[in-house]
Write a protein that holds these residues in place. Structure first.
Motif, PDB file in Angstrom:
ATOM      1  N   LEU A 128       4.276 -14.953   7.130  1.00 55.02           N
ATOM      2  CA  LEU A 128       4.742 -14.011   6.111  1.00 55.02           C
ATOM      3  C   LEU A 128       5.643 -12.979   6.766  1.00 55.02           C
ATOM      4  O   LEU A 128       5.527 -12.726   7.960  1.00 55.02           O
ATOM      5  CB  LEU A 128       3.552 -13.280   5.463  1.00 55.02           C
ATOM      6  CG  LEU A 128       2.573 -14.085   4.645  1.00 55.02           C
ATOM      7  CD1 LEU A 128       1.428 -13.197   4.181  1.00 55.02           C
ATOM      8  CD2 LEU A 128       3.268 -14.709   3.446  1.00 55.02           C
ATOM      9  N   GLU A 129       6.506 -12.388   5.957  1.00 55.34           N
ATOM     10  CA  GLU A 129       7.368 -11.323   6.457  1.00 55.34           C
ATOM     11  C   GLU A 129       7.040 -10.029   5.741  1.00 55.34           C
ATOM     12  O   GLU A 129       6.647 -10.027   4.578  1.00 55.34           O
ATOM     13  CB  GLU A 129       8.840 -11.669   6.222  1.00 55.34           C
ATOM     14  CG  GLU A 129       9.319 -12.820   7.063  1.00 55.34           C
ATOM     15  CD  GLU A 129      10.804 -13.075   6.886  1.00 55.34           C
ATOM     16  OE1 GLU A 129      11.520 -12.191   6.358  1.00 55.34           O
ATOM     17  OE2 GLU A 129      11.247 -14.153   7.274  1.00 55.34           O
ATOM     18  N   CYS A 130       7.236  -8.938   6.435  1.00 53.30           N
ATOM     19  CA  CYS A 130       7.113  -7.616   5.823  1.00 53.30           C
ATOM     20  C   CYS A 130       8.365  -7.352   5.001  1.00 53.30           C
ATOM     21  O   CYS A 130       9.386  -8.000   5.183  1.00 53.30           O
ATOM     22  CB  CYS A 130       7.004  -6.535   6.909  1.00 53.30           C
ATOM     23  SG  CYS A 130       5.480  -6.575   7.842  1.00 53.30           S
ATOM     24  N   ASP A 131       8.289  -6.372   4.112  1.00 55.90           N
ATOM     25  CA  ASP A 131       9.484  -5.921   3.412  1.00 55.90           C
ATOM     26  C   ASP A 131      10.493  -5.455   4.446  1.00 55.90           C
ATOM     27  O   ASP A 131      10.130  -5.072   5.564  1.00 55.90           O
ATOM     28  CB  ASP A 131       9.149  -4.775   2.459  1.00 55.90           C
ATOM     29  CG  ASP A 131       8.338  -5.243   1.252  1.00 55.90           C
ATOM     30  OD1 ASP A 131       8.159  -6.462   1.074  1.00 55.90           O
ATOM     31  OD2 ASP A 131       7.874  -4.370   0.496  1.00 55.90           O
ATOM     32  N   ALA A 132      11.748  -5.422   4.068  1.00 55.66           N
ATOM     33  CA  ALA A 132      12.838  -5.114   5.001  1.00 55.66           C
ATOM     34  C   ALA A 132      12.692  -3.757   5.680  1.00 55.66           C
ATOM     35  O   ALA A 132      13.116  -3.590   6.827  1.00 55.66           O
ATOM     36  CB  ALA A 132      14.182  -5.189   4.288  1.00 55.66           C
ATOM     37  N   ASP A 133      12.058  -2.796   4.997  1.00 57.75           N
ATOM     38  CA  ASP A 133      11.936  -1.461   5.575  1.00 57.75           C
ATOM     39  C   ASP A 133      10.672  -1.279   6.413  1.00 57.75           C
ATOM     40  O   ASP A 133      10.420  -0.190   6.923  1.00 57.75           O
ATOM     41  CB  ASP A 133      11.997  -0.392   4.482  1.00 57.75           C
ATOM     42  CG  ASP A 133      10.836  -0.495   3.490  1.00 57.75           C
ATOM     43  OD1 ASP A 133      10.363  -1.618   3.229  1.00 57.75           O
ATOM     44  OD2 ASP A 133      10.416   0.555   2.971  1.00 57.75           O
ATOM     45  N   LEU A 134       9.896  -2.339   6.569  1.00 64.00           N
ATOM     46  CA  LEU A 134       8.651  -2.264   7.343  1.00 64.00           C
ATOM     47  C   LEU A 134       8.651  -3.306   8.455  1.00 64.00           C
ATOM     48  O   LEU A 134       9.355  -4.303   8.387  1.00 64.00           O
ATOM     49  CB  LEU A 134       7.444  -2.500   6.427  1.00 64.00           C
ATOM     50  CG  LEU A 134       7.229  -1.493   5.310  1.00 64.00           C
ATOM     51  CD1 LEU A 134       6.118  -1.955   4.382  1.00 64.00           C
ATOM     52  CD2 LEU A 134       6.914  -0.126   5.884  1.00 64.00           C
ATOM     53  N   THR A 135       7.828  -3.038   9.466  1.00 68.02           N
ATOM     54  CA  THR A 135       7.675  -3.975  10.574  1.00 68.02           C
ATOM     55  C   THR A 135       6.204  -4.350  10.710  1.00 68.02           C
ATOM     56  O   THR A 135       5.330  -3.688  10.143  1.00 68.02           O
ATOM     57  CB  THR A 135       8.144  -3.349  11.900  1.00 68.02           C
ATOM     58  OG1 THR A 135       7.274  -2.241  12.208  1.00 68.02           O
ATOM     59  CG2 THR A 135       9.589  -2.885  11.834  1.00 68.02           C
ATOM     60  N   ALA A 136       5.946  -5.380  11.482  1.00 68.76           N
ATOM     61  CA  ALA A 136       4.562  -5.777  11.739  1.00 68.76           C
ATOM     62  C   ALA A 136       3.798  -4.648  12.425  1.00 68.76           C
ATOM     63  O   ALA A 136       2.621  -4.417  12.139  1.00 68.76           O
ATOM     64  CB  ALA A 136       4.523  -7.040  12.592  1.00 68.76           C
ATOM     65  N   SER A 137       4.469  -3.903  13.291  1.00 67.07           N
ATOM     66  CA  SER A 137       3.783  -2.797  13.967  1.00 67.07           C
ATOM     67  C   SER A 137       3.456  -1.669  12.992  1.00 67.07           C
ATOM     68  O   SER A 137       2.428  -1.001  13.137  1.00 67.07           O
ATOM     69  CB  SER A 137       4.599  -2.277  15.149  1.00 67.07           C
ATOM     70  OG  SER A 137       5.822  -1.744  14.726  1.00 67.07           O
ATOM     71  N   MET A 138       4.292  -1.462  11.987  1.00 74.57           N
ATOM     72  CA  MET A 138       3.992  -0.453  10.964  1.00 74.57           C
ATOM     73  C   MET A 138       2.791  -0.895  10.122  1.00 74.57           C
ATOM     74  O   MET A 138       1.954  -0.076   9.759  1.00 74.57           O
ATOM     75  CB  MET A 138       5.214  -0.207  10.080  1.00 74.57           C
ATOM     76  CG  MET A 138       6.357   0.472  10.813  1.00 74.57           C
ATOM     77  SD  MET A 138       7.896   0.465   9.882  1.00 74.57           S
ATOM     78  CE  MET A 138       7.571   1.805   8.739  1.00 74.57           C
ATOM     79  N   LEU A 139       2.712  -2.179   9.833  1.00 73.88           N
ATOM     80  CA  LEU A 139       1.569  -2.721   9.103  1.00 73.88           C
ATOM     81  C   LEU A 139       0.298  -2.511   9.912  1.00 73.88           C
ATOM     82  O   LEU A 139      -0.719  -2.045   9.389  1.00 73.88           O
ATOM     83  CB  LEU A 139       1.796  -4.204   8.811  1.00 73.88           C
ATOM     84  CG  LEU A 139       0.692  -4.978   8.128  1.00 73.88           C
ATOM     85  CD1 LEU A 139       0.323  -4.375   6.791  1.00 73.88           C
ATOM     86  CD2 LEU A 139       1.101  -6.428   7.965  1.00 73.88           C
ATOM     87  N   ALA A 140       0.357  -2.816  11.188  1.00 73.71           N
ATOM     88  CA  ALA A 140      -0.803  -2.617  12.060  1.00 73.71           C
ATOM     89  C   ALA A 140      -1.176  -1.139  12.156  1.00 73.71           C
ATOM     90  O   ALA A 140      -2.357  -0.784  12.137  1.00 73.71           O
ATOM     91  CB  ALA A 140      -0.518  -3.193  13.447  1.00 73.71           C
ATOM     92  N   ALA A 141      -0.182  -0.269  12.231  1.00 75.77           N
ATOM     93  CA  ALA A 141      -0.449   1.171  12.301  1.00 75.77           C
ATOM     94  C   ALA A 141      -1.128   1.661  11.036  1.00 75.77           C
ATOM     95  O   ALA A 141      -2.072   2.457  11.093  1.00 75.77           O
ATOM     96  CB  ALA A 141       0.850   1.938  12.539  1.00 75.77           C
TER      97      ALA A 141
END
Length: 92
Positions: A56-69
Motif C-alpha cells: 500500500l502507499e500513503c497519500d502523497a503528503d504523507l510518508t511511511a515514517s509519518m505513519l509510524a510516528a
C-alpha cells in the motif's frame, strides 16, 4: 491517512478542536480520540505493515515514517493518561 494527519497535528501543537475539524471535513465525523484508538489497533498495524512492505502507499503528503510516528504518538498517549510532560491531551 486522515487520522494520521490529525494525530500529528495535535502532536505538533495544533488545537484538538482544529484536528477534529480535519477529521470531520474528510470523513464527516470523528475525533482525535477515535483516531488515536484506531492508530493503536490491529487494523492499523496491518495497514502499517502493508505500507512498509510496499503493498500500500500513503497519500502523497504523507510518508511511511509519518505513519509510524502517528502510531507511536497515539500509543504514547493511550498508555499514559493524565500526562504532565507538556504533551497535548487528545481529549482536551
Amino acid at each position: 491517512m486522515t487520522y494520521v494527519r490529525a494525530v500529528l497535528a495535535v502532536a505538533n501543537g495544533q488545537a484538538v478542536k482544529d484536528a477534529n475539524a480535519i477529521i470531520r471535513a474528510s470523513l464527516g465525523s470523528g475525533t482525535v480520540v477515535q483516531a488515536a484508538q484506531f492508530l493503536t489497533g490491529k487494523r492499523c498495524a496491518d495497514v502499517v505493515q502493508r505500507v512498509l512492505d510496499g503493498e500500500l502507499e500513503c497519500d502523497a503528503d504523507l510518508t511511511a515514517s509519518m505513519l509510524a510516528a502517528a502510531t507511536s504518538v497515539a500509543r504514547s498517549h493511550a498508555n499514559q493518561p493524565g500526562r504532565t510532560d507538556g504533551h497535548r491531551d487528545f481529549a482536551a
